[in-house]
Design a protein around this motif. Structure first.
Motif, PDB file in Angstrom:
ATOM      1  N   UNK A  45      -5.571  -9.788   3.534  1.00  0.00           N
ATOM      2  CA  UNK A  45      -4.979  -8.842   2.592  1.00  0.00           C
ATOM      3  C   UNK A  45      -5.454  -9.157   1.178  1.00  0.00           C
ATOM      4  N   UNK A  46      -6.043  -8.178   0.533  1.00  0.00           N
ATOM      5  CA  UNK A  46      -6.487  -8.357  -0.857  1.00  0.00           C
ATOM      6  C   UNK A  46      -5.301  -8.143  -1.802  1.00  0.00           C
ATOM      7  N   UNK A  47      -5.466  -8.572  -3.052  1.00  0.00           N
ATOM      8  CA  UNK A  47      -4.424  -8.338  -4.052  1.00  0.00           C
ATOM      9  C   UNK A  47      -4.166  -6.843  -4.211  1.00  0.00           C
ATOM     10  N   UNK A  48      -5.241  -6.068  -4.208  1.00  0.00           N
ATOM     11  CA  UNK A  48      -5.111  -4.612  -4.380  1.00  0.00           C
ATOM     12  C   UNK A  48      -4.274  -4.003  -3.265  1.00  0.00           C
ATOM     13  N   UNK A  49      -4.570  -4.365  -2.028  1.00  0.00           N
ATOM     14  CA  UNK A  49      -3.810  -3.829  -0.900  1.00  0.00           C
ATOM     15  C   UNK A  49      -2.359  -4.258  -0.982  1.00  0.00           C
ATOM     16  N   UNK A  50      -2.128  -5.528  -1.297  1.00  0.00           N
ATOM     17  CA  UNK A  50      -0.758  -6.035  -1.389  1.00  0.00           C
ATOM     18  C   UNK A  50       0.031  -5.292  -2.459  1.00  0.00           C
ATOM     19  N   UNK A  51      -0.565  -5.151  -3.642  1.00  0.00           N
ATOM     20  CA  UNK A  51       0.153  -4.523  -4.758  1.00  0.00           C
ATOM     21  C   UNK A  51       0.400  -3.043  -4.509  1.00  0.00           C
ATOM     22  N   UNK A  52      -0.540  -2.354  -3.871  1.00  0.00           N
ATOM     23  CA  UNK A  52      -0.315  -0.948  -3.506  1.00  0.00           C
ATOM     24  C   UNK A  52       0.883  -0.824  -2.572  1.00  0.00           C
ATOM     25  N   UNK A  53       0.948  -1.717  -1.603  1.00  0.00           N
ATOM     26  CA  UNK A  53       2.049  -1.696  -0.648  1.00  0.00           C
ATOM     27  C   UNK A  53       3.360  -2.094  -1.324  1.00  0.00           C
ATOM     28  N   UNK A  54       3.297  -3.065  -2.217  1.00  0.00           N
ATOM     29  CA  UNK A  54       4.490  -3.517  -2.928  1.00  0.00           C
ATOM     30  C   UNK A  54       5.105  -2.386  -3.737  1.00  0.00           C
ATOM     31  N   UNK A  55       4.255  -1.630  -4.435  1.00  0.00           N
ATOM     32  CA  UNK A  55       4.745  -0.507  -5.236  1.00  0.00           C
ATOM     33  C   UNK A  55       5.407   0.548  -4.359  1.00  0.00           C
ATOM     34  N   UNK A  56       4.885   0.706  -3.139  1.00  0.00           N
ATOM     35  CA  UNK A  56       5.412   1.725  -2.223  1.00  0.00           C
ATOM     36  C   UNK A  56       6.815   1.370  -1.723  1.00  0.00           C
ATOM     37  N   UNK A  57       7.127   0.063  -1.617  1.00  0.00           N
ATOM     38  CA  UNK A  57       8.442  -0.332  -1.085  1.00  0.00           C
ATOM     39  C   UNK A  57       9.392  -0.812  -2.186  1.00  0.00           C
ATOM     40  N   UNK A  58       8.928  -0.820  -3.425  1.00  0.00           N
ATOM     41  CA  UNK A  58       9.747  -1.365  -4.516  1.00  0.00           C
ATOM     42  C   UNK A  58      11.051  -0.597  -4.710  1.00  0.00           C
ATOM     43  N   UNK A  59      10.973   0.725  -4.734  1.00  0.00           N
ATOM     44  CA  UNK A  59      12.184   1.527  -4.962  1.00  0.00           C
ATOM     45  C   UNK A  59      13.196   1.326  -3.836  1.00  0.00           C
TER      46      UNK A  59
END
Length: 248
Positions: A45-59
């Protein structure tokens, strides 16, 4: 005297080499200890993939914490502890779980031949290609269905939904052949009402909906099994640190 100077010079060079080597080794160890390191189901998992996914589940994670712990969303919301776990750690856990789900879906799709590459990079390329194709059609004045342009998350949701539908519509795939007993049991598991009528629909009237829901349920169970067996390897301390650093 000259020999003594040479000996001091050699000793100085040796000590300098040791110091430099130690410094370099220290830098390498520091970088290694602080680098992002996460593998999910054998996918790096790259940082980009992780952060994209993190933003999607943050709310959703924010709502989860508020509902489960009666927390108020304020400045230190993510840094507070909830049952011994910081908010950003809960967010990191949810992100990893979502990554497990996404890769379970795409790995199954690859096995079925629905896609040729289940990697994040391939997904990103399909997203960009789709947007480029839509943009070209718009410029030519051609009719397009749906959005003119997808955000990455919208495209991901769309593709995951499409892959699920494709799997469930193929009765030759594992779990998609239903026995009459299964259909009957699922029909009897709850009420089936159509339109404005308050009367229950009989099995023949509800059959299409019953079978579709049952196949989707079996597909979801299959994905859940894959998620459960999905291995996660990495330095969660650094994952947590990256999560905290990038929270809104």
């Amino acid at each position: 005297m000259k020999n003594r100077k040479k000996q001091f010079l050699k000793l100085g060079i040796i000590l300098l080499a040791i110091a430099v080597t130690g410094t370099v080794a220290g830098i390498i160890q520091y970088k290694k200890a602080n680098q992002f390191d996460l593998t999910v189901a054998e996918h790096v998992i790259s940082k980009e993939e992780y952060l994209n996914c993190m933003k999607a589940v943050e709310y959703d994670t924010k709502i989860q914490i508020q509902q489960e712990y009666g927390a108020i969303y304020e400045d230190d919301f993510w840094k507070k502890q909830y049952d011994g776990k910081h908010g950003y750690e809960i967010l990191a856990d949810n992100t990893v779980e979502e990554l497990k789900h996404i890769h379970a879906v795409y790995d199954l799709a690859k096995e079925q031949g629905d896609i040729t590459d289940s990697s994040y990079e391939a997904l990103e390329k399909r997203w960009k290609d789709e947007n480029a194709e839509r943009s070209e059609k718009v410029e030519k004045g051609e009719v397009i269905y749906g959005l003119k342009e997808y955000t990455f998350q919208l495209y991901l949701d769309y593709e995951i939904s499409t892959l699920k539908e494709k799997y469930c519509n193929d009765t030759n795939r594992e779990g998609m052949k239903l026995t009459e007993d299964e259909i009957q049991e699922h029909y009897q598991s709850r009420e089936w009402i159509f339109g404005d009528s308050d009367e229950n629909a009989d099995l023949e009237m509800a059959r299409i909906a019953v079978e579709r829901e049952l196949r989707e349920q079996k597909y979801d169970d299959m994905i859940t099994q894959r998620e459960t067996g999905s291995q996660v390897v990495g330095n969660m301390e650094n994952v947590n640190r990256l999560t905290l650093k990038n929270i809104q």
